[in-house]
Design a protein around this motif. Structure first.
Motif, short mmCIF file in Angstrom:
data_model
loop_
_atom_site.label_atom_id
_atom_site.label_comp_id
_atom_site.label_asym_id
_atom_site.label_seq_id
_atom_site.Cartn_x
_atom_site.Cartn_y
_atom_site.Cartn_z
N LYS A 73 0.84 -1.18 0.00
CA LYS A 73 0.00 0.00 0.00
C LYS A 73 0.89 1.24 0.00
N TYR A 74 0.55 2.19 -0.83
CA TYR A 74 1.36 3.40 -0.89
C TYR A 74 0.46 4.60 -1.19
N LEU A 75 0.97 5.79 -0.82
CA LEU A 75 0.27 7.03 -1.11
C LEU A 75 1.30 8.04 -1.60
N LEU A 76 1.12 8.51 -2.83
CA LEU A 76 2.02 9.49 -3.43
C LEU A 76 1.33 10.85 -3.46
N THR A 77 1.95 11.85 -2.85
CA THR A 77 1.36 13.19 -2.82
C THR A 77 2.44 14.23 -3.08
N SER A 78 2.06 15.34 -3.72
CA SER A 78 2.99 16.46 -3.86
C SER A 78 3.11 17.15 -2.51
N LEU B 287 12.80 -7.84 -3.72
CA LEU B 287 11.73 -8.24 -2.81
C LEU B 287 10.36 -7.91 -3.39
N PHE B 288 10.22 -6.75 -4.00
CA PHE B 288 8.96 -6.36 -4.63
C PHE B 288 9.20 -5.15 -5.52
N THR B 289 8.29 -4.93 -6.45
CA THR B 289 8.22 -3.69 -7.23
C THR B 289 6.76 -3.28 -7.36
N GLU B 290 6.54 -2.00 -7.48
CA GLU B 290 5.17 -1.48 -7.59
C GLU B 290 5.20 -0.20 -8.43
N LYS B 291 4.41 -0.16 -9.49
CA LYS B 291 4.32 1.07 -10.28
C LYS B 291 3.64 2.15 -9.46
N ALA C 97 4.40 7.61 0.91
CA ALA C 97 4.16 6.88 2.15
C ALA C 97 3.90 5.43 1.80
N VAL C 98 4.67 4.50 2.38
CA VAL C 98 4.60 3.08 2.04
C VAL C 98 4.30 2.27 3.29
N ASP C 99 3.29 1.43 3.22
CA ASP C 99 2.95 0.50 4.28
C ASP C 99 3.65 -0.82 3.99
N LEU C 100 4.69 -1.12 4.75
CA LEU C 100 5.47 -2.33 4.52
C LEU C 100 5.04 -3.50 5.40
N LYS C 101 4.03 -3.26 6.24
CA LYS C 101 3.47 -4.33 7.08
C LYS C 101 4.56 -5.04 7.89
#
Length: 283
Positions: A3-8, A229-233, A275-279
């Motif tokens: 889960k991620y949130l990209l904001t200016s 480990l992972f990638t996410e666009k 902001a990244v939720d890495l659990k």
């Protein structure tokens, strides 16, 4: 999927083509691949200081044929480092900048970059260092695979210095395509044993020419196993070229990103938060 949130977050006037970023004490440090300067931005009072790396006047828009192509920024104790990409002869330069004295020292990376190319069998058209950071006692020089070989390599450099007393080895990584275009490393930052990185895609197989921006992804590499480990666009439109850590806890990290939108007329750079939720999976 993470889960991620990209904001200016911020807009900084006076920087063209931000390509590397650092953060500490409510301040940002940035370099530009078009400039000979270190940019020091004070968030609290929205002010920007500029320091020349090479004793020449600050030039925000150097000519493409003569620029250093400073693609990476990293910090070790009280020294700030910027590194050229090595994609042409005049780009085999790095700088050490003392944050207290504001004094800059040039590093000649010609031999190091030449040995990297020879050791890995990369030609000039495939060599483009986009990221330099550190892991424990080692330097990590990360090559962006936007040449014909799509060579996304991490060069591990060990030794007393970067000019004549070192040894190296390297690892190759397969990164996913973004919108059907091959992606290449654009920056990274290390937390414990994990490299968190960003990669971008451009519709142009060249280390010199810019292509149409096809987006950016975020990912992580286990540095002990040298395994993705992972990638996410995270974007279809942004070309993110710098990443650093703003804040973290055991389950979440907030990164700061800068971008190069390939618009030389744009004198304002936008800074983003990711902001990244890495659990709880931080290694």
């Amino acid at each position: 999927m993470k889960k991620y949130l990209l904001t200016s977050w911020l807009k900084i006037t006076g920087i063209v083509a931000a390509s590397g970023i650092g953060y500490e004490n409510n301040q940002l440090q940035l370099v530009s691949d078009n400039s000979n300067a270190l940019y020091h931005y004070f968030i609290t009072n929205d002010s920007l200081a500029k320091y020349s790396f090479d004793d020449n006047p600050v030039n925000d828009q150097m000519k493409k044929k003569t620029k250093y192509d400073l693609e990476s920024f990293t910090k070790i104790d009280n020294t700030w480092y910027a590194f050229g990409s090595g994609s042409t002869e005049n780009r085999n330069i790095g700088f050490m900048f003392n944050k207290f004295s504001k004094y800059s020292t040039k590093i000649d990376l010609t031999d190091l970059y030449s040995e990297m190319k020879s050791f890995s069998d990369l030609g000039d058209d495939d060599f483009n260092i986009e990221t330099v950071t550190t892991y424990k006692e080692d330097w990590l020089f990360i090559n962006r695979g936007n040449g014909a070989k799509n060579a996304n390599y991490i060069f591990v450099v060990q030794g007393k210095n970067l000019t004549d007393e070192y040894n190296m080895y390297y690892f190759e990584f397969d990164l996913p395509k973004i919108n059907d275009v091959a992606s290449g490393f654009s920056d990274g930052t290390v937390i414990n044993n994990t490299l968190y990185f960003i990669a971008t895609a451009e519709d142009e197989q060249s280390t010199y020419n810019d292509g149409a921006i096809k987006g950016s992804l975020f990912g992580a590499i286990d540095l002990k196993k040298m395994k993705i480990l992972f990638t996410e666009k995270i974007s279809d439109t942004n070309k993110f070229e710098g990443i650093t850590i703003l804040e973290q806890n055991k389950k979440n990290i907030v990164f700061v990103l800068c971008e190069d939108n390939d618009d030389a007329l744009n004198k304002e750079t936008v800074i983003y938060k990711l902001a990244v939720d890495l659990k709880g999976k931080i290694k």
